[in-house]
Design a protein around this motif. Structure first.
Motif, PDB file in Angstrom:
ATOM      1  N   GLY A 220      47.564  48.570  46.722  1.00  0.00           N
ATOM      2  CA  GLY A 220      47.754  49.229  45.661  1.00  0.00           C
ATOM      3  C   GLY A 220      46.164  48.647  44.834  1.00  0.00           C
ATOM      4  O   GLY A 220      46.047  49.214  43.756  1.00  0.00           O
ATOM      5  N   ARG A 221      45.177  48.186  45.542  1.00  0.00           N
ATOM      6  CA  ARG A 221      43.953  47.981  45.055  1.00  0.00           C
ATOM      7  C   ARG A 221      44.032  47.266  43.730  1.00  0.00           C
ATOM      8  O   ARG A 221      43.270  47.395  42.955  1.00  0.00           O
ATOM      9  N   SER A 222      45.165  46.113  43.600  1.00  0.00           N
ATOM     10  CA  SER A 222      45.465  45.855  42.242  1.00  0.00           C
ATOM     11  C   SER A 222      46.241  44.653  42.246  1.00  0.00           C
ATOM     12  O   SER A 222      46.597  43.991  43.280  1.00  0.00           O
ATOM     13  N   LEU A 223      46.450  43.972  40.904  1.00  0.00           N
ATOM     14  CA  LEU A 223      47.303  42.754  40.669  1.00  0.00           C
ATOM     15  C   LEU A 223      48.596  43.321  40.081  1.00  0.00           C
ATOM     16  O   LEU A 223      48.398  44.243  38.904  1.00  0.00           O
ATOM     17  N   SER A 224      49.732  42.967  40.459  1.00  0.00           N
ATOM     18  CA  SER A 224      50.944  43.692  39.874  1.00  0.00           C
ATOM     19  C   SER A 224      51.816  42.350  39.324  1.00  0.00           C
ATOM     20  O   SER A 224      51.796  41.172  39.663  1.00  0.00           O
ATOM     21  N   VAL A 225      52.363  42.461  38.137  1.00  0.00           N
ATOM     22  CA  VAL A 225      53.443  41.440  37.554  1.00  0.00           C
ATOM     23  C   VAL A 225      54.764  42.118  37.616  1.00  0.00           C
ATOM     24  O   VAL A 225      55.115  43.136  37.393  1.00  0.00           O
ATOM     25  N   TRP A 226      55.506  41.234  38.013  1.00  0.00           N
ATOM     26  CA  TRP A 226      56.979  41.539  38.550  1.00  0.00           C
ATOM     27  C   TRP A 226      57.979  40.396  37.894  1.00  0.00           C
ATOM     28  O   TRP A 226      57.680  39.388  37.802  1.00  0.00           O
ATOM     29  N   THR A 227      59.110  41.103  37.520  1.00  0.00           N
ATOM     30  CA  THR A 227      60.263  40.194  37.073  1.00  0.00           C
ATOM     31  C   THR A 227      60.848  39.520  38.429  1.00  0.00           C
ATOM     32  O   THR A 227      60.568  40.065  39.428  1.00  0.00           O
ATOM     33  N   THR A 228      61.656  38.428  38.307  1.00  0.00           N
ATOM     34  CA  THR A 228      62.222  38.027  39.531  1.00  0.00           C
ATOM     35  C   THR A 228      63.236  38.920  40.092  1.00  0.00           C
ATOM     36  O   THR A 228      63.547  38.730  41.381  1.00  0.00           O
ATOM     37  N   ASP A 229      63.800  39.971  39.822  1.00  0.00           N
ATOM     38  CA  ASP A 229      64.353  41.040  40.248  1.00  0.00           C
ATOM     39  C   ASP A 229      63.768  42.106  40.771  1.00  0.00           C
ATOM     40  O   ASP A 229      64.025  43.363  41.108  1.00  0.00           O
ATOM     41  N   LEU A 230      62.283  41.959  40.794  1.00  0.00           N
ATOM     42  CA  LEU A 230      61.162  42.844  41.244  1.00  0.00           C
ATOM     43  C   LEU A 230      61.228  44.147  40.563  1.00  0.00           C
ATOM     44  O   LEU A 230      61.082  45.135  41.140  1.00  0.00           O
ATOM     45  N   THR A 231      61.352  44.034  39.383  1.00  0.00           N
ATOM     46  CA  THR A 231      61.120  45.150  38.395  1.00  0.00           C
ATOM     47  C   THR A 231      59.578  44.982  38.092  1.00  0.00           C
ATOM     48  O   THR A 231      59.345  43.798  37.409  1.00  0.00           O
ATOM     49  N   ARG A 232      58.702  45.829  38.368  1.00  0.00           N
ATOM     50  CA  ARG A 232      57.427  45.937  37.893  1.00  0.00           C
ATOM     51  C   ARG A 232      57.212  46.011  36.202  1.00  0.00           C
ATOM     52  O   ARG A 232      57.700  47.078  35.568  1.00  0.00           O
ATOM     53  N   VAL A 233      56.541  45.010  35.922  1.00  0.00           N
ATOM     54  CA  VAL A 233      56.294  45.083  34.355  1.00  0.00           C
ATOM     55  C   VAL A 233      54.537  45.527  34.035  1.00  0.00           C
ATOM     56  O   VAL A 233      54.566  45.702  32.973  1.00  0.00           O
ATOM     57  N   ALA A 234      54.021  45.369  35.077  1.00  0.00           N
ATOM     58  CA  ALA A 234      52.622  45.681  34.795  1.00  0.00           C
ATOM     59  C   ALA A 234      51.789  45.771  35.977  1.00  0.00           C
ATOM     60  O   ALA A 234      52.147  45.291  37.121  1.00  0.00           O
ATOM     61  N   ASP A 235      50.818  46.459  36.108  1.00  0.00           N
ATOM     62  CA  ASP A 235      49.913  46.826  37.257  1.00  0.00           C
ATOM     63  C   ASP A 235      48.451  46.888  36.675  1.00  0.00           C
ATOM     64  O   ASP A 235      48.309  47.749  35.603  1.00  0.00           O
ATOM     65  N   THR A 236      47.363  46.246  37.251  1.00  0.00           N
ATOM     66  CA  THR A 236      45.821  46.405  36.746  1.00  0.00           C
ATOM     67  C   THR A 236      45.495  47.749  37.140  1.00  0.00           C
ATOM     68  O   THR A 236      44.167  47.930  36.759  1.00  0.00           O
ATOM     69  N   GLY A 237      46.189  48.715  37.749  1.00  0.00           N
ATOM     70  CA  GLY A 237      45.464  50.067  37.970  1.00  0.00           C
ATOM     71  C   GLY A 237      44.267  49.794  38.867  1.00  0.00           C
ATOM     72  O   GLY A 237      44.197  49.345  39.915  1.00  0.00           O
ATOM     73  N   ASP A 238      43.302  50.712  38.085  1.00  0.00           N
ATOM     74  CA  ASP A 238      42.048  50.871  38.921  1.00  0.00           C
ATOM     75  C   ASP A 238      40.971  49.775  38.011  1.00  0.00           C
ATOM     76  O   ASP A 238      39.709  50.038  38.342  1.00  0.00           O
ATOM     77  N   LEU A 239      41.469  48.667  37.549  1.00  0.00           N
ATOM     78  CA  LEU A 239      40.485  47.689  37.134  1.00  0.00           C
ATOM     79  C   LEU A 239      39.838  47.072  37.828  1.00  0.00           C
ATOM     80  O   LEU A 239      38.432  46.949  37.420  1.00  0.00           O
ATOM     81  N   PHE A 240      40.036  46.773  39.095  1.00  0.00           N
ATOM     82  CA  PHE A 240      39.216  45.949  39.983  1.00  0.00           C
ATOM     83  C   PHE A 240      38.274  46.956  40.344  1.00  0.00           C
ATOM     84  O   PHE A 240      37.010  46.457  40.469  1.00  0.00           O
ATOM     85  N   GLU A 241      38.357  48.171  40.673  1.00  0.00           N
ATOM     86  CA  GLU A 241      37.187  49.154  41.176  1.00  0.00           C
ATOM     87  C   GLU A 241      36.438  49.267  39.914  1.00  0.00           C
ATOM     88  O   GLU A 241      34.945  49.385  39.811  1.00  0.00           O
TER      89      GLU A 241
END
Length: 526
Positions: A220-241
């Protein structure tokens, strides 16, 4: 205050008792020495769970390849990344059984803020939206709690299965694209567009008619944040690039230096690999190592749904020849946060082990989250791209840092008594246990090292050492290719991710698994 002698003696006895108790893992008499959990129970669910397949085995139990483990702060649950399967498994540590397994799904690179630079032949920096989906495929995973809720962080590196007997990667230019889905296929397959992008062969054809209905890139070229049931709550998208393009444009999407600029755009970009989390001045900060571009991204994840960029530290000398030993820190692999309460100088410290340059670097972490170079030690003689510094672990009592040295197969022991001048004080030779170390963890003076067999498809071992590198207890046999390992917060269990990679011609494909070692029994077996 004047305390009577009998009371002082009682207090001293209690203090000594507590100190001794702290050095011994909690008793777990009912647990066996080793419990190894495979993924056979999920084999029949692979399609229903939408897990990546297409391998010769066609079985999750063979394909899972557990990579990294994090244990929730309450010590009751562990989460295991299955990188090649693009999934995370949940382990109930009380029942010692799998509680679930879930695919992480795909990232839409057409969505706003989710672009990527897809080509190394487009003339430079060209971050934009493309009709590509990214399989997150995380390597490292970390966990933290805010407001009574536990969250997971994944560093979405991506990885391919490339062996002489099987490969799941292909460039977009070499695919036949479905005409209805990609009416502009000829333009997309140009080198300056998507033609050079490495994608998954096995994920491309969804209807079995022989053409590619979707383009799924690795990571994903990113960092993602998930709840413990693996629902994604955030992703840094193209921030790193975007941030590396802004801050180090001359070595954007590179192997760390100017001479390799843009060479990684068609293949996983900056490759976020390692992640750790720390509490700094009331904030929860995530530290992410970018394996290819180099350096560490610092993000404030105190609001899990909105990770915020804080800083980027990169110590590379970009115009130096990377093979010269003069280019600085290349290829961050393992990142470790040492909180002020445990650090040798009373300040928050970040440790980064750089596998390409073979250097271990210490940063001071300011209350703002910004990183300042504190100390550095270079493996000598210089060993370029030999994994001479991979995974670090720290023991606060001895002020020693343990770093996996892939070049020697052993474990380097560094003194951090003066963190501005980390010094090599010893090394553990692990050849009697197997081919070499893959990971290390420390708890209460117990140093645990994952060691693969000389034949990587055979069961490996976990060595138990003292902080001086001598054997603490006999080794324990675990699954094939043991990699990341971690203790539970109370030190009673040691969890080991047995990656179980196949051999090169794919004729032997061991099962992936996770081993739970009863630490008390392991230490008493001496």
């Amino acid at each position: 205050m004047n305390i009577p002698v009998p009371a002082r003696l009682a207090l001293a006895t209690l203090t000594l008792s507590l100190a001794l108790t702290a050095c011994v893992p909690p008793q777990t008499p009912d647990l066996p020495l080793v419990t190894t959990l495979g993924f056979e129970g999920f084999d029949a669910q692979q399609t229903a769970l939408k897990l990546r397949g297409g391998t010769p085995s066609g079985l999750l139990s063979r394909d899972a390849e557990p990579e990294y483990i994090t244990v929730a702060p309450d010590g009751k649950t562990a989460y295991v990344t299955l990188q090649e399967s693009n999934a995370v498994a949940t382990l109930d540590l009380t029942a010692r059984t799998w509680a679930g397994l879930k695919s992480l799904g795909l990232k839409d690179h057409l969505a706003a803020g989710m672009g990527l630079d897809a080509s190394d032949k487009d003339g430079g920096i060209n971050i934009q939206n493309w009709p590509v989906q990214g399989a997150y495929m995380p390597d490292a995973i970390a966990s933290f709690s805010i407001g009574g809720q536990t969250y997971l962080l994944t560093a979405n590196e991506g990885d391919t299965r490339d062996y002489t007997g099987f490969s799941d990667s292909v460039k977009v230019a070499d695919l036949k694209l479905d005409a209805a889905t990609f009416p502009n296929a000829a333009d997309l397959q140009k080198d300056a567009a998507l033609g050079r992008l490495l994608v998954s062969r096995t994920d491309a054809d969804t209807d079995g008619d022989g053409d590619a209905d979707r383009l799924v890139s690795f990571g994903g070229r990113s960092l993602s944040v998930w709840t413990t049931d693996l629902t994604r709550v955030a992703d840094t998208g193209d921030l790193f690039e975007r941030k590396t393009a802004e801050l180090i444009p001359s070595s954007f999407n590179s192997g760390g230096t100017n001479s390799t600029r843009d060479t990684r755009s068609d293949n996983k970009g900056p490759e976020p690999e390692g992640v750790t989390v720390g509490q700094v001045a009331g904030k929860t900060l995530a530290f992410v190592g970018l394996e290819r571009t180099g350096g560490v991204m610092v993000l404030d994840v105190s609001t899990p749904a909105a990770p915020a960029f804080v800083a980027y530290a990169n110590t590379v000398t970009p115009d130096a020849d990377p093979r010269s030993g003069l280019a600085g820190d290349l290829g961050p692999e393992g990142v470790l946060f040492i909180p002020a309460a445990q650090s040798p100088n009373g300040n928050n410290i970040l440790v980064v082990a750089n596998e390409v340059s073979g250097s271990t670097t210490l940063y001071s972490v300011a209350d703002s989250g910004h990183l300042t170079l504190l100390g550095r030690v270079q493996v000598t003689p210089y060993a370029y791209d030999k994994g001479a510094a991979e995974i670090p672990a720290y023991d606060p009592a001895s002020k020693r840092l343990f770093v996996v040295n892939g070049a020697t197969g052993g474990l380097d022991i560094l003194s951090l008594a003066d963190p501005a001048r980390p010094a090599l004080v010893g090394a553990a030779n692990l050849s009697s246990y197997g081919a070499g170390a893959n990971s290390v963890a420390v708890n209460n003076g117990v140093v645990a090292v994952a060691v693969q067999d000389t034949v990587k498809t055979n069961p490996g071992k976990v060595a138990f050492l003292n902080t001086d590198g001598t054997e603490r207890a006999p080794s324990v046999t675990v699954g094939a290719l043991p990699d990341m390992l971690t203790f539970t917060p109370d030190g009673s269990l040691l969890l080991v991710a047995n990656e179980g990679e196949p051999n090169d011609d794919y004729s032997v494909d061991p099962a992936g698994s996770v081993s739970l070692i009863n630490v008390n029994k392991a230490l008493q077996s001496n």
